[in-house]
Design a protein around this motif. Structure first.
Motif, PDB file in Angstrom:
ATOM      1  N   ILE A  23       4.599   0.155 -30.332  1.00  0.00           N
ATOM      2  CA  ILE A  23       3.463   0.662 -31.099  1.00  0.00           C
ATOM      3  C   ILE A  23       3.488   2.176 -31.109  1.00  0.00           C
ATOM      4  O   ILE A  23       3.687   2.809 -30.068  1.00  0.00           O
ATOM      5  N   VAL A  24       3.262   2.755 -32.296  1.00  0.00           N
ATOM      6  CA  VAL A  24       3.172   4.211 -32.421  1.00  0.00           C
ATOM      7  C   VAL A  24       1.760   4.593 -32.851  1.00  0.00           C
ATOM      8  O   VAL A  24       0.971   3.747 -33.264  1.00  0.00           O
ATOM      9  N   GLN A  25       1.477   5.889 -32.755  1.00  0.00           N
ATOM     10  CA  GLN A  25       0.177   6.492 -33.054  1.00  0.00           C
ATOM     11  C   GLN A  25      -0.762   6.281 -31.865  1.00  0.00           C
ATOM     12  O   GLN A  25      -1.164   5.154 -31.560  1.00  0.00           O
ATOM     13  N   SER A  26      -1.136   7.384 -31.242  1.00  0.00           N
ATOM     14  CA  SER A  26      -1.891   7.296 -29.989  1.00  0.00           C
ATOM     15  C   SER A  26      -3.178   6.476 -30.099  1.00  0.00           C
ATOM     16  O   SER A  26      -3.473   5.656 -29.217  1.00  0.00           O
ATOM     17  N   LEU A  27      -3.939   6.645 -31.172  1.00  0.00           N
ATOM     18  CA  LEU A  27      -5.196   5.884 -31.255  1.00  0.00           C
ATOM     19  C   LEU A  27      -4.932   4.398 -31.510  1.00  0.00           C
ATOM     20  O   LEU A  27      -5.679   3.543 -31.030  1.00  0.00           O
ATOM     21  N   ALA A  28      -3.866   4.091 -32.240  1.00  0.00           N
ATOM     22  CA  ALA A  28      -3.508   2.681 -32.444  1.00  0.00           C
ATOM     23  C   ALA A  28      -3.080   2.053 -31.121  1.00  0.00           C
ATOM     24  O   ALA A  28      -3.387   0.888 -30.843  1.00  0.00           O
ATOM     25  N   ILE A  29      -2.399   2.841 -30.287  1.00  0.00           N
ATOM     26  CA  ILE A  29      -1.987   2.337 -28.971  1.00  0.00           C
ATOM     27  C   ILE A  29      -3.224   2.079 -28.106  1.00  0.00           C
ATOM     28  O   ILE A  29      -3.343   1.025 -27.476  1.00  0.00           O
ATOM     29  N   CYS A  30      -4.157   3.027 -28.080  1.00  0.00           N
ATOM     30  CA  CYS A  30      -5.379   2.856 -27.268  1.00  0.00           C
ATOM     31  C   CYS A  30      -6.167   1.637 -27.724  1.00  0.00           C
ATOM     32  O   CYS A  30      -6.638   0.832 -26.897  1.00  0.00           O
ATOM     33  N   GLU A  31      -6.335   1.484 -29.024  1.00  0.00           N
ATOM     34  CA  GLU A  31      -7.089   0.332 -29.540  1.00  0.00           C
ATOM     35  C   GLU A  31      -6.346  -0.974 -29.210  1.00  0.00           C
ATOM     36  O   GLU A  31      -6.966  -1.996 -28.888  1.00  0.00           O
ATOM     37  N   TYR A  32      -5.020  -0.936 -29.294  1.00  0.00           N
ATOM     38  CA  TYR A  32      -4.220  -2.120 -28.943  1.00  0.00           C
ATOM     39  C   TYR A  32      -4.466  -2.508 -27.490  1.00  0.00           C
ATOM     40  O   TYR A  32      -4.637  -3.688 -27.166  1.00  0.00           O
ATOM     41  N   LEU A  33      -4.493  -1.515 -26.607  1.00  0.00           N
ATOM     42  CA  LEU A  33      -4.703  -1.815 -25.190  1.00  0.00           C
ATOM     43  C   LEU A  33      -6.057  -2.495 -24.984  1.00  0.00           C
ATOM     44  O   LEU A  33      -6.180  -3.436 -24.199  1.00  0.00           O
ATOM     45  N   ASP A  34      -7.077  -2.003 -25.716  1.00  0.00           N
ATOM     46  CA  ASP A  34      -8.400  -2.628 -25.600  1.00  0.00           C
ATOM     47  C   ASP A  34      -8.398  -4.047 -26.175  1.00  0.00           C
ATOM     48  O   ASP A  34      -9.061  -4.941 -25.644  1.00  0.00           O
ATOM     49  N   ASP A  35      -7.658  -4.252 -27.272  1.00  0.00           N
ATOM     50  CA  ASP A  35      -7.603  -5.584 -27.892  1.00  0.00           C
ATOM     51  C   ASP A  35      -6.776  -6.561 -27.054  1.00  0.00           C
ATOM     52  O   ASP A  35      -7.129  -7.729 -26.916  1.00  0.00           O
ATOM     53  N   ALA A  36      -5.648  -6.076 -26.525  1.00  0.00           N
ATOM     54  CA  ALA A  36      -4.709  -6.979 -25.836  1.00  0.00           C
ATOM     55  C   ALA A  36      -5.112  -7.244 -24.387  1.00  0.00           C
ATOM     56  O   ALA A  36      -4.722  -8.273 -23.820  1.00  0.00           O
ATOM     57  N   TYR A  37      -5.862  -6.325 -23.792  1.00  0.00           N
ATOM     58  CA  TYR A  37      -6.272  -6.470 -22.382  1.00  0.00           C
ATOM     59  C   TYR A  37      -7.779  -6.320 -22.280  1.00  0.00           C
ATOM     60  O   TYR A  37      -8.282  -5.347 -21.691  1.00  0.00           O
ATOM     61  N   PRO A  38      -8.501  -7.275 -22.844  1.00  0.00           N
ATOM     62  CA  PRO A  38      -9.971  -7.135 -22.912  1.00  0.00           C
ATOM     63  C   PRO A  38     -10.657  -7.285 -21.554  1.00  0.00           C
ATOM     64  O   PRO A  38     -11.822  -6.915 -21.430  1.00  0.00           O
ATOM     65  N   ASP A  39      -9.942  -7.800 -20.551  1.00  0.00           N
ATOM     66  CA  ASP A  39     -10.595  -8.062 -19.269  1.00  0.00           C
ATOM     67  C   ASP A  39     -10.567  -6.873 -18.320  1.00  0.00           C
ATOM     68  O   ASP A  39     -11.146  -6.944 -17.234  1.00  0.00           O
ATOM     69  N   THR A  40      -9.893  -5.793 -18.713  1.00  0.00           N
ATOM     70  CA  THR A  40      -9.935  -4.581 -17.887  1.00  0.00           C
ATOM     71  C   THR A  40     -10.987  -3.655 -18.502  1.00  0.00           C
ATOM     72  O   THR A  40     -11.605  -3.984 -19.506  1.00  0.00           O
ATOM     73  N   ALA A  41     -11.194  -2.470 -17.898  1.00  0.00           N
ATOM     74  CA  ALA A  41     -12.206  -1.526 -18.404  1.00  0.00           C
ATOM     75  C   ALA A  41     -12.020  -1.320 -19.903  1.00  0.00           C
ATOM     76  O   ALA A  41     -10.905  -1.203 -20.397  1.00  0.00           O
ATOM     77  N   ARG A  42     -13.148  -1.249 -20.629  1.00  0.00           N
ATOM     78  CA  ARG A  42     -13.091  -1.095 -22.084  1.00  0.00           C
ATOM     79  C   ARG A  42     -13.112   0.373 -22.473  1.00  0.00           C
ATOM     80  O   ARG A  42     -13.879   1.158 -21.918  1.00  0.00           O
ATOM     81  N   LEU A  43     -12.290   0.718 -23.444  1.00  0.00           N
ATOM     82  CA  LEU A  43     -12.270   2.091 -23.965  1.00  0.00           C
ATOM     83  C   LEU A  43     -13.365   2.294 -25.005  1.00  0.00           C
ATOM     84  O   LEU A  43     -13.684   3.422 -25.370  1.00  0.00           O
ATOM     85  N   LEU A  44     -13.888   1.192 -25.522  1.00  0.00           N
ATOM     86  CA  LEU A  44     -14.975   1.260 -26.500  1.00  0.00           C
ATOM     87  C   LEU A  44     -16.098   0.357 -26.053  1.00  0.00           C
ATOM     88  O   LEU A  44     -15.865  -0.747 -25.536  1.00  0.00           O
ATOM     89  N   PRO A  45     -17.346   0.802 -26.252  1.00  0.00           N
ATOM     90  CA  PRO A  45     -18.495  -0.049 -25.907  1.00  0.00           C
ATOM     91  C   PRO A  45     -18.556  -1.255 -26.842  1.00  0.00           C
ATOM     92  O   PRO A  45     -17.780  -1.344 -27.802  1.00  0.00           O
ATOM     93  N   SER A  46     -19.476  -2.172 -26.596  1.00  0.00           N
ATOM     94  CA  SER A  46     -19.509  -3.386 -27.415  1.00  0.00           C
ATOM     95  C   SER A  46     -20.383  -3.244 -28.663  1.00  0.00           C
ATOM     96  O   SER A  46     -20.140  -3.899 -29.670  1.00  0.00           O
ATOM     97  N   ASP A  47     -21.385  -2.374 -28.619  1.00  0.00           N
ATOM     98  CA  ASP A  47     -22.277  -2.220 -29.769  1.00  0.00           C
ATOM     99  C   ASP A  47     -21.567  -1.505 -30.927  1.00  0.00           C
ATOM    100  O   ASP A  47     -20.974  -0.438 -30.726  1.00  0.00           O
ATOM    101  N   PRO A  48     -21.639  -2.063 -32.153  1.00  0.00           N
ATOM    102  CA  PRO A  48     -20.928  -1.458 -33.286  1.00  0.00           C
ATOM    103  C   PRO A  48     -21.278   0.008 -33.537  1.00  0.00           C
ATOM    104  O   PRO A  48     -20.390   0.804 -33.869  1.00  0.00           O
ATOM    105  N   VAL A  49     -22.544   0.374 -33.374  1.00  0.00           N
ATOM    106  CA  VAL A  49     -22.929   1.764 -33.629  1.00  0.00           C
ATOM    107  C   VAL A  49     -22.373   2.682 -32.529  1.00  0.00           C
ATOM    108  O   VAL A  49     -21.869   3.777 -32.811  1.00  0.00           O
ATOM    109  N   ALA A  50     -22.418   2.226 -31.295  1.00  0.00           N
ATOM    110  CA  ALA A  50     -21.862   3.021 -30.193  1.00  0.00           C
ATOM    111  C   ALA A  50     -20.347   3.141 -30.339  1.00  0.00           C
ATOM    112  O   ALA A  50     -19.761   4.202 -30.056  1.00  0.00           O
ATOM    113  N   ARG A  51     -19.704   2.088 -30.787  1.00  0.00           N
ATOM    114  CA  ARG A  51     -18.254   2.138 -31.023  1.00  0.00           C
ATOM    115  C   ARG A  51     -17.949   3.178 -32.109  1.00  0.00           C
ATOM    116  O   ARG A  51     -17.002   3.956 -31.992  1.00  0.00           O
ATOM    117  N   ALA A  52     -18.765   3.162 -33.162  1.00  0.00           N
ATOM    118  CA  ALA A  52     -18.544   4.100 -34.272  1.00  0.00           C
ATOM    119  C   ALA A  52     -18.687   5.541 -33.796  1.00  0.00           C
ATOM    120  O   ALA A  52     -17.922   6.424 -34.197  1.00  0.00           O
TER     121      ALA A  52
END
Lengths: 214, 214
Positions: free
Chosen positions: A65-94
């Motif tokens: 995977i390339v592009q730093s933000l795509a990598i970070c989002e991938y880590l959150d998507d692929a490893y959801p059981d570890t600490a989250r890089l984004l909160p769960s609320d859509p507005v807070a995520r935005a």
């Protein structure tokens, strides 16, 4: 067991982001330095991995995977059981993503070394001009970011837990200091950067602590 | 019922992305043009909404979000029951995001009008020099993107359904044509752009069809 390898460079803001993200999520990885000063990102070997010729690239057990933000989002998507890089609320995520992108899309691309090289080659811009160019875009972005942060003050950039916004903020503050940008007008940015630097996940990702640091 | 308002500009690539995303998800919205040529993005009224002084900004019934990719991701998060801008598999999501970011973070920021203005003010770069600067960064990004697309050919940029990658691709192709970049070396990019232009969600978002088009 499949290996996780980060292709990066100690001083690259974008690689620094991914190191923080991996640390925050507690995911072990091996580093494979790509020396940008020696032009290794343009080697045939590296271009075969990433035709864009830029770092970082994450090889997650064969998934590249390339592009730093795509990598970070991938880590959150692929490893959801570890600490989250984004909160769960859509507005807070935005909110977290909008701060991350204000840095990753509006400041950092303009300070990339390839831009300085092109300014020099096409318009004869010297070292002082290149440095002032970088400072200008950092100040422009920080002027607005400081206002965004002041409007919703919290412990970190987008709340009381570190998020993707912080993953981008600390490396950008590192760059600002490297290019001697006066940070006095940005008390919220400085306060948050200091709070982040006190967290091991962020401190351990610092460029000076990487195996390829010079 | 709370209103959904998009602050944008017909020719802004970033606003064009959000129009496509809203159309793909079938979410109705009203447009509030911000005339970038007249400097309305720097008006006190607009800066109070977005201190970055850039479009787009989405006001979703009072929730205000800036940064086009943050807006698109928000729409997917907040309205999960309509068409998805990202697939469900983490690796497929990463591929779509990496293409989106190759455009949004590595090409588009360098062609922003504020960059051309700064080149002119600081280094005396004229109109031809500014146009060639924009073409250079579009070609640099498209050279690599064409290879990425050729390596995994599909109907659209990141699979057989439109994704966030396509939301970014079509507006960038529009810009490339506007600045007369020769697209002959990019058959995959051109083929995908033509396929996208045939979809109403994309066609209806075209700059020429917006209320503020001149």
């Amino acid at each position: 067991m499949a290996e996780r390898v980060l292709y990066g460079y100690f001083r690259s803001s974008a690689a620094y982001r991914v190191r923080i993200a991996l640390n925050l999520k507690g995911l072990a990885y091996r580093q494979r330095p790509v020396n940008l000063l020696k032009g290794e990102q343009k080697s045939a070997e590296y271009l075969a991995l990433n035709p864009h010729g830029m770092v970082p690239l994450l090889d997650d057990g064969g998934v590249k995977i390339v592009q730093s933000l795509a990598i970070c989002e991938y880590l959150d998507d692929a490893y959801p059981d570890t600490a989250r890089l984004l909160p769960s609320d859509p507005v807070a995520r935005a909110r977290a993503r909008s701060i991350a992108l204000a840095i990753a899309a509006d400041i950092h691309p303009l300070q990339n070394p390839r831009v300085g090289k092109h300014l020099q080659a096409e318009f004869g811009v010297g070292e002082d001009g290149k440095t002032e160019w970088i400072r200008h875009w950092i100040r422009t972005g920080f002027d607005a970011l400081e206002q965004q942060l002041a409007a919703s003050p919290a412990r970190y950039a987008a709340g009381d837990e570190p998020t993707l916004a912080d993953v981008c903020l600390l490396p950008q503050v590192f760059s600002a200091r490297r290019f001697a940008v006066d940070l006095a007008p940005y008390p919220h940015i400085v306060r948050i950067a200091e709070a982040l630097d006190a967290l091991p996940a962020f401190a351990d990702a610092h460029p000076a602590k990487q195996p390829d640091a010079v």
